[in-house]
Write an enzyme that holds these catalytic residues in place. Sequence first.
Site, PDB file in Angstrom:
ATOM      1  CB  THR A  27      -0.915  -0.034   1.245  1.00 27.58           C
ATOM      2  OG1 THR A  27      -1.869  -1.072   1.047  1.00 27.58           O
ATOM      3  CG2 THR A  27      -1.626   1.286   1.473  1.00 27.58           C
ATOM      4  CD  GLN A 100      -3.349  -7.811  -0.698  1.00 31.48           C
ATOM      5  OE1 GLN A 100      -3.090  -6.638  -0.467  1.00 31.48           O
ATOM      6  NE2 GLN A 100      -2.890  -8.815   0.033  1.00 31.48           N
ATOM      7  CG  HIS A 176      -5.517  -8.439   2.031  1.00 29.40           C
ATOM      8  ND1 HIS A 176      -4.898  -9.214   2.987  1.00 29.40           N
ATOM      9  CD2 HIS A 176      -5.007  -7.185   2.167  1.00 29.40           C
ATOM     10  CE1 HIS A 176      -4.044  -8.453   3.678  1.00 29.40           C
ATOM     11  NE2 HIS A 176      -4.098  -7.219   3.197  1.00 29.40           N
ATOM     12  CG  ASN A 179      -1.279  -8.355   6.801  1.00 26.70           C
ATOM     13  OD1 ASN A 179      -0.719  -9.273   7.402  1.00 26.70           O
ATOM     14  ND2 ASN A 179      -0.783  -7.820   5.702  1.00 26.70           N
ATOM     15  CE1 TYR A 181      -6.316  -3.467   7.075  1.00 27.71           C
ATOM     16  CE2 TYR A 181      -4.782  -5.050   6.140  1.00 27.71           C
ATOM     17  CZ  TYR A 181      -5.040  -3.802   6.685  1.00 27.71           C
ATOM     18  OH  TYR A 181      -4.032  -2.899   6.855  1.00 27.71           O
ATOM     19  CG  ASN A 236      -4.165  -3.711  11.018  1.00 27.27           C
ATOM     20  OD1 ASN A 236      -3.903  -2.556  11.359  1.00 27.27           O
ATOM     21  ND2 ASN A 236      -3.970  -4.142   9.788  1.00 27.27           N
TER      22      ASN A 236
HETATM   23  C1  LIG Z   1       4.668   0.098   2.965  1.00 31.81           C
HETATM   24  C2  LIG Z   1       4.031  -1.247   3.144  1.00 31.81           C
HETATM   25  C3  LIG Z   1       2.762  -1.467   2.646  1.00 31.81           C
HETATM   26  C4  LIG Z   1       2.157  -2.728   2.747  1.00 31.81           C
HETATM   27  N1  LIG Z   1       0.937  -2.944   2.171  1.00 31.81           N
HETATM   28  C5  LIG Z   1       0.390  -4.191   2.157  1.00 31.81           C
HETATM   29  C6  LIG Z   1      -0.815  -4.458   1.445  1.00 31.81           C
HETATM   30  O1  LIG Z   1      -1.395  -3.593   0.780  1.00 31.81           O
HETATM   31  N2  LIG Z   1      -1.311  -5.718   1.510  1.00 31.81           N
HETATM   32  C7  LIG Z   1      -0.694  -6.712   2.219  1.00 31.81           C
HETATM   33  O2  LIG Z   1      -1.191  -7.847   2.246  1.00 31.81           O
HETATM   34  N3  LIG Z   1       0.473  -6.484   2.866  1.00 31.81           N
HETATM   35  C8  LIG Z   1       1.027  -5.266   2.838  1.00 31.81           C
HETATM   36  N4  LIG Z   1       2.250  -5.052   3.445  1.00 31.81           N
HETATM   37  C9  LIG Z   1       3.003  -6.208   3.989  1.00 31.81           C
HETATM   38  C10 LIG Z   1       3.960  -6.748   2.918  1.00 31.81           C
HETATM   39  O3  LIG Z   1       3.260  -7.301   1.818  1.00 31.81           O
HETATM   40  C11 LIG Z   1       4.877  -7.850   3.501  1.00 31.81           C
HETATM   41  O4  LIG Z   1       4.069  -8.858   4.048  1.00 31.81           O
HETATM   42  C12 LIG Z   1       5.820  -7.325   4.572  1.00 31.81           C
HETATM   43  O5  LIG Z   1       6.471  -6.132   4.152  1.00 31.81           O
HETATM   44  C13 LIG Z   1       6.880  -8.390   4.930  1.00 31.81           C
HETATM   45  O6  LIG Z   1       7.649  -8.723   3.782  1.00 31.81           O
HETATM   46  P1  LIG Z   1       9.151  -8.138   3.596  1.00 31.81           P
HETATM   47  O7  LIG Z   1       9.907  -8.571   4.823  1.00 31.81           O
HETATM   48  O8  LIG Z   1       9.669  -8.776   2.335  1.00 31.81           O
HETATM   49  O9  LIG Z   1       9.049  -6.645   3.509  1.00 31.81           O
HETATM   50  C14 LIG Z   1       2.849  -3.792   3.389  1.00 31.81           C
HETATM   51  C15 LIG Z   1       4.126  -3.555   3.921  1.00 31.81           C
HETATM   52  C16 LIG Z   1       4.731  -2.314   3.793  1.00 31.81           C
HETATM   53  C17 LIG Z   1       6.123  -2.106   4.326  1.00 31.81           C
END
Ligand SMILES: Cc1cc2nc3c(=O)[nH]c(=O)nc-3n(C[C@H](O)[C@H](O)[C@H](O)COP(=O)(O)O)c2cc1C
Length: 360
Positions: A27, A100, A176, A179, A181, A236
């Site tokens: 996001t 998503q 989705h 997290n 939701y 959350n």
């Molecule tokens: C800026 C940001 C926005 C995110 N937005 C979403 C999202 O829209 N949907 C979702 O399922 N997870 C979202 N996440 C979680 C990421 O998809 C991911 O699960 C998390 O960053 C862990 O992976 P990584 O260690 O590779 O960063 C977001 C994470 C970050 C940092």
Amino acid sequence: MTDKTLFSPYQLGNIELANRIVMAPLTRNRAGKGLVPSEFAADYYAQRASAGLIISEATQISPQAQGYQDTPGLYTPEQIDAWRKVTDAVHAKGGKIFVQLWHVGRISHIDLQPNGASPVAPSAIRANTKTFVNNTFTDVSEPRALELHEIPVIVSDFRQAAANAITAGFDGVEIHAANGYLLEQFIKDGANQRTDIYGGSIENRARLLLEVVQAVVREIGAERTGVRISPVSPVNGISCSEPQLQYNYITEQLNQLGIVYLHVVEGATGGPRDILPFDYTAIRSRFEQTYLANNGYNLQLANAHLQSNEADLFSFGKLFISNPDLVTRLKNGLPLTELNPATLYGGGAEGYTDYPNYDN
Ligand SMILES: Cc1cc2nc3c(=O)[nH]c(=O)nc-3n(C[C@H](O)[C@H](O)[C@H](O)COP(=O)(O)O)c2cc1C
């Protein structure tokens, strides 16, 4: 041990991915008027098209599904047209992209809801967390419990958004259910105290997710439908008393529905991977299609889990924000750029489309 590599093609249902590296949903709160993806979005995603698969930022299925400012939707003709520019730009670079689809449920604020209404949830229990609204992080609003007769509308909104996704040129959708939701609020008993067929038992709490998946599969096909879960993540403000039993059951049901992948956030989203005991191999062994692993992966960990057959694909979130050419960098051992936390949520091109490739 096998000699599989992250950098060779992978067959995901009917589509061939160039490699096993996936861009996680992220996001970025940059949608424009009418919650259409911003004019920069096509560039942003196209810059990252060397990922085997891109999963878009979470995208609303309806006005009620919104929980943060300036997140895009996929329920108006203008939104569909704007997403078409994104999917065309990614496909022109040889990439693949799923959208998503989310409904935030109780993680919302009255200032974002149609007519200032209360956000909806399985039960009227406020989450102890904040949302991003009016350019600041603010406590979420008190939700109201969905009436039984409103639940088919949510299922139908997911189904219609999936149909819209195909019209917009997406290769598929990710539902989705992670997290904290709406779909996870139904699954986890910390947020669901219903006494009807959507609450109580493990089966009842999984019911809404499974109805949504069934409806989407019927609309666009199982080979274009993925699901994201986060069995033990507390993000959350959510909790689940028996995550292993709950998610073993959900995985068995999703396996029967034949969805193309299961995207598993292992541990606390964006936090420790070993927050609670949970056996991910129990999920893996119950699911015959593609297992897509996420959370805190780097090249070394992804390689290790690929060789030990714990996952088929790996998604990277934060690394893709600041490294549009992440695949090239990982493949060639090139240095990685750090991300700037100040430009994650909201704003324009800065911190969005201006992270350079290594060779620039
Ligand atoms: C800026 C940001 C926005 C995110 N937005 C979403 C999202 O829209 N949907 C979702 O399922 N997870 C979202 N996440 C979680 C990421 O998809 C991911 O699960 C998390 O960053 C862990 O992976 P990584 O260690 O590779 O960063 C977001 C994470 C970050 C940092």
